[in-house]
Design an enzyme around this catalytic site. Structure first.
Site, short mmCIF file in Angstrom:
data_model
loop_
_atom_site.label_atom_id
_atom_site.label_comp_id
_atom_site.label_asym_id
_atom_site.label_seq_id
_atom_site.Cartn_x
_atom_site.Cartn_y
_atom_site.Cartn_z
N CYS A 1 -4.57 13.92 -9.26
CA CYS A 1 -5.07 13.18 -10.42
C CYS A 1 -6.51 12.76 -10.21
O CYS A 1 -6.88 12.30 -9.13
CB CYS A 1 -4.23 11.92 -10.64
SG CYS A 1 -2.69 12.23 -11.49
N LYS B 1 9.26 10.54 -6.19
CA LYS B 1 8.30 11.61 -5.90
C LYS B 1 7.49 11.30 -4.65
O LYS B 1 7.33 12.15 -3.77
CB LYS B 1 7.36 11.79 -7.11
CG LYS B 1 6.12 12.60 -6.82
CD LYS B 1 5.26 12.71 -8.05
CE LYS B 1 4.19 11.66 -8.18
NZ LYS B 1 2.98 11.84 -7.36
N ASN B 2 6.99 10.07 -4.58
CA ASN B 2 6.09 9.74 -3.47
C ASN B 2 6.81 9.58 -2.13
O ASN B 2 6.17 9.47 -1.09
CB ASN B 2 5.28 8.48 -3.79
CG ASN B 2 4.21 8.76 -4.84
OD1 ASN B 2 3.99 9.92 -5.21
ND2 ASN B 2 3.56 7.71 -5.32
N ARG C 1 -11.18 9.36 -4.03
CA ARG C 1 -10.08 9.67 -3.12
C ARG C 1 -10.55 10.36 -1.84
O ARG C 1 -10.21 11.52 -1.58
CB ARG C 1 -9.01 10.48 -3.84
CG ARG C 1 -8.56 9.83 -5.13
CD ARG C 1 -7.34 10.44 -5.71
NE ARG C 1 -6.12 9.92 -5.13
CZ ARG C 1 -4.90 10.22 -5.58
NH1 ARG C 1 -4.75 11.02 -6.58
NH2 ARG C 1 -3.84 9.70 -4.99
N ASP D 1 0.04 2.26 -9.53
CA ASP D 1 0.73 3.29 -10.32
C ASP D 1 1.48 2.72 -11.53
O ASP D 1 2.02 3.48 -12.33
CB ASP D 1 1.72 4.07 -9.44
CG ASP D 1 1.00 5.04 -8.51
OD1 ASP D 1 -0.22 5.17 -8.62
OD2 ASP D 1 1.68 5.68 -7.68
N ARG E 1 4.24 15.89 -13.84
CA ARG E 1 4.05 15.82 -12.38
C ARG E 1 4.93 14.73 -11.76
O ARG E 1 5.30 14.83 -10.59
CB ARG E 1 2.58 15.52 -12.05
CG ARG E 1 1.66 16.63 -12.51
CD ARG E 1 0.25 16.33 -12.14
NE ARG E 1 0.22 16.00 -10.71
CZ ARG E 1 -0.79 15.44 -10.10
NH1 ARG E 1 -1.87 15.14 -10.76
NH2 ARG E 1 -0.74 15.18 -8.82
C1 UD1 Z 1 -0.44 7.14 -2.65
C2 UD1 Z 1 0.42 7.56 -3.81
C3 UD1 Z 1 -0.25 7.21 -5.13
C4 UD1 Z 1 -0.61 5.73 -5.16
C5 UD1 Z 1 -1.40 5.33 -3.93
C6 UD1 Z 1 -1.65 3.84 -3.82
C7 UD1 Z 1 1.58 9.51 -2.92
C8 UD1 Z 1 1.78 10.97 -2.98
N1 UD1 Z 1 0.64 9.00 -3.74
O1 UD1 Z 1 -1.65 7.88 -2.77
O2 UD1 Z 1 0.64 7.52 -6.19
O3 UD1 Z 1 -1.40 5.47 -6.29
O4 UD1 Z 1 -0.67 5.74 -2.74
O5 UD1 Z 1 -0.47 3.14 -3.86
O6 UD1 Z 1 2.25 8.80 -2.20
N2 UD1 Z 1 -8.64 5.81 0.88
C9 UD1 Z 1 -9.80 6.00 1.59
N3 UD1 Z 1 -9.82 6.94 2.58
C10 UD1 Z 1 -8.70 7.68 2.88
C11 UD1 Z 1 -7.51 7.47 2.15
C12 UD1 Z 1 -7.52 6.52 1.15
O7 UD1 Z 1 -10.81 5.35 1.34
O8 UD1 Z 1 -8.77 8.50 3.80
C13 UD1 Z 1 -8.63 4.81 -0.21
C14 UD1 Z 1 -8.38 5.45 -1.58
O9 UD1 Z 1 -9.55 5.94 -2.16
C15 UD1 Z 1 -7.79 4.30 -2.35
C16 UD1 Z 1 -7.00 3.54 -1.28
O10 UD1 Z 1 -7.51 3.95 -0.03
O11 UD1 Z 1 -8.81 3.47 -2.82
C17 UD1 Z 1 -5.52 3.77 -1.33
O12 UD1 Z 1 -5.25 5.15 -1.16
P1 UD1 Z 1 -3.95 5.67 -0.45
O13 UD1 Z 1 -3.08 4.51 -0.11
O14 UD1 Z 1 -4.35 6.60 0.64
O15 UD1 Z 1 -3.27 6.49 -1.62
P2 UD1 Z 1 -2.66 7.94 -1.54
O16 UD1 Z 1 -1.91 8.12 -0.28
O17 UD1 Z 1 -3.70 8.93 -1.92
#
Ligand code: UD1
Length: 418
Positions: free
Chosen positions: A116, A22-23, A121, A305, A397
């Site tokens: 979620c 999915k990701n 986030r 995850d 999902r």
């Molecule tokens: C992706 C995955 C999700 C997984 C996560 C971490 C997808 C669709 N989802 O989510 O399943 O749990 O990676 O492996 O691929 N952060 C910030 N600012 C930002 C972006 C992120 O502070 O602009 C922080 C987040 O709050 C979190 C950390 O960075 O603490 C990791 O987030 P991120 O790697 O961005 O995860 P996602 O891309 O949302």
């Protein structure tokens, strides 16, 4: 309002075929916005998150349909539009359309993403990265509006290796002028897969899997066929199921190297695991030992995850285990439901202390997010008697009809629709 009824206690035996991740597929679908030709993605699961992403493409005039497990997408006639919360509210990954829209049309207007509820986030890293590419970004009335008229590829430094921000910046740079270098980028296998997809379609992305990615702008991408990488989180979930209750569970079509951090922990705790180049065979171990400390981290660290599923496993290991969640502040929410099933788990902020082994008991529990939800499924498989899991829409999902795979392994599970 679907729910699962699971009669636990049976040993699991059989094979599970792992489909595309999915990701990996979600950003690839977004990427198709900038491809004016047909793309066929093979071995894709049927997931509500993927369906929500396809809706965004269709609403702009793109064609997106499943033929069995093939996803066929053609955005030749896609016209950009203001993507409101009706489309973005369902998933965090809706953010991924910003990069391709900017790359292809030099502007993007997208409502804030849903997804979620596992933490705050924020999206600051996406925004800062785009600003480094000279995109002007405004955030008001729940919308993110990006003007990329002066965009140029450039150096981007990420304060944290965010998966989504890395992917968005790669995609925003694909059709840009010049070279983007992303420093401290994420190294997840899904990042490598996005880069690989873009390169197969004629783009130039180098260094994925390391902490510096280089994107050289190209004029256009072409269409073609692609097999997305297999879902390491679904595979990890079944691996844990096998380590908990497996007579013998075989995971086919997996890349065991993507599961190293989990495998190491399971093996250290006494699980019986045989690794092949494309298969994993796992059996329940009779002497499961606690794992002193596990901390979730960006890849190649232990994946957040798989944290909830692993906590269920630890609840069935002898001794005291500690799990630290470093990625998402509310990711232990599901533990209240596990406690209802008899698990001995104490959570303080981002630390969970798990005291095994207390027998899990049948219960009526509610899934409140995707991975926490599937952890309840694993717990119900271990528990004697009939458990009821509400909130199955969260599990749908990320898992394609999980009840069918589980039934194939001998689990007594029924989906009831309300
Ligand atoms: C992706 C995955 C999700 C997984 C996560 C971490 C997808 C669709 N989802 O989510 O399943 O749990 O990676 O492996 O691929 N952060 C910030 N600012 C930002 C972006 C992120 O502070 O602009 C922080 C987040 O709050 C979190 C950390 O960075 O603490 C990791 O987030 P991120 O790697 O961005 O995860 P996602 O891309 O949302």
């Amino acid at each position: 309002m679907d729910r699962f009824i699971i009669n636990g206690g049976n040993l699991l035996e059989g094979n599970v075929q792992i489909k595309g991740a999915k990701n990996a597929i979600l950003p690839i679908i977004a990427c198709c916005i900038m491809i004016k030709a047909e793309v066929t993605l093979h071995e894709c699961p049927h997931l509500s998150d993927i369906e929500a992403m396809l809706k965004i493409l269709r609403a702009g005039g793109g064609i997106a349909k499943y033929e069995e497990d093939c996803l066929i997408i053609n955005c030749k006639n896609f016209t950009p539009y203001c993507i409101d919360s009706e489309y973005t509210g369902a998933l965090r990954a809706s953010l991924f359309v910003i990069g391709p829209l900017l790359s292809a049309f030099k502007s993007a207007s997208v409502s804030y993403p849903g997804g979620c509820e596992i933490g705050l986030r924020p999206i600051d890293l996406h925004i800062t990265g785009l600003k480094s590419l000279s995109v002007s970004v405004e955030r008001s009335n729940g919308k993110i509006t990006c003007d990329g008229i002066n965009m140029k590829n450039s150096d981007v430094f990420l304060d944290f290796p965010s998966v989504g921000a890395t992917e968005n910046i790669i995609m925003a740079s694909v059709l840009g002028k010049g070279v983007t270098r992303i420093y401290n980028c994420a190294k997840e296998p899904e990042i490598c897969d996005l880069a690989n997809f873009i390169n197969v379609m004629g783009g130039k992305v180098y260094g994925a899997g390391t902490d510096k990615i280089t994107v050289e702008g190209v004029v256009s991408l072409s269409g073609g066929h692609y097999f997305p990488t297999k879902d390491r989180i679904v595979a990890g979930t079944f691996l844990i199921a096998g380590a908990l209750m497996g007579k013998e569970v075989v995971l086919d079509k997996v890349n065991p190297s993507h599961l190293l951090p989990l495998n190491e922990k399971l093996i250290a705790s006494g699980a019986s695991i045989i690794l092949d180049s494309r298969r994993i065979i796992v059996k329940k171990s009779l002497k499961r030992r606690a794992v002193k400390r596990t901390e979730t981290r960006p890849y190649p660290g232990f994946p957040t995850d798989l944290q909830p599923q692993f906590v269920v496993y630890l609840s069935q290991c002898r001794g005291c285990s500690v799990v630290v969640e470093n990625m998402f502040e509310n990711r232990f929410n599901y533990t209240a439901q596990l406690q209802k099933m008899g698990a001995d788990i104490t959570v303080k902020d981002r630390v969970a202390i798990i005291k095994g082994v207390k027998k899990l008991t049948q219960s009526r529990v509610e899934a409140k997010d995707l991975r926490g939800g599937v952890a309840l499924v694993l717990a119900s498989i271990c528990a004697e008697g009939e458990s009821e899991i509400w909130g199955v829409r969260h599990i749908d999902r990320g898992y394609d009809s999980i009840e069918k795979d589980l039934e194939g392994l001998g689990v007594q599970i029924k989906r009831l629709k309300n």
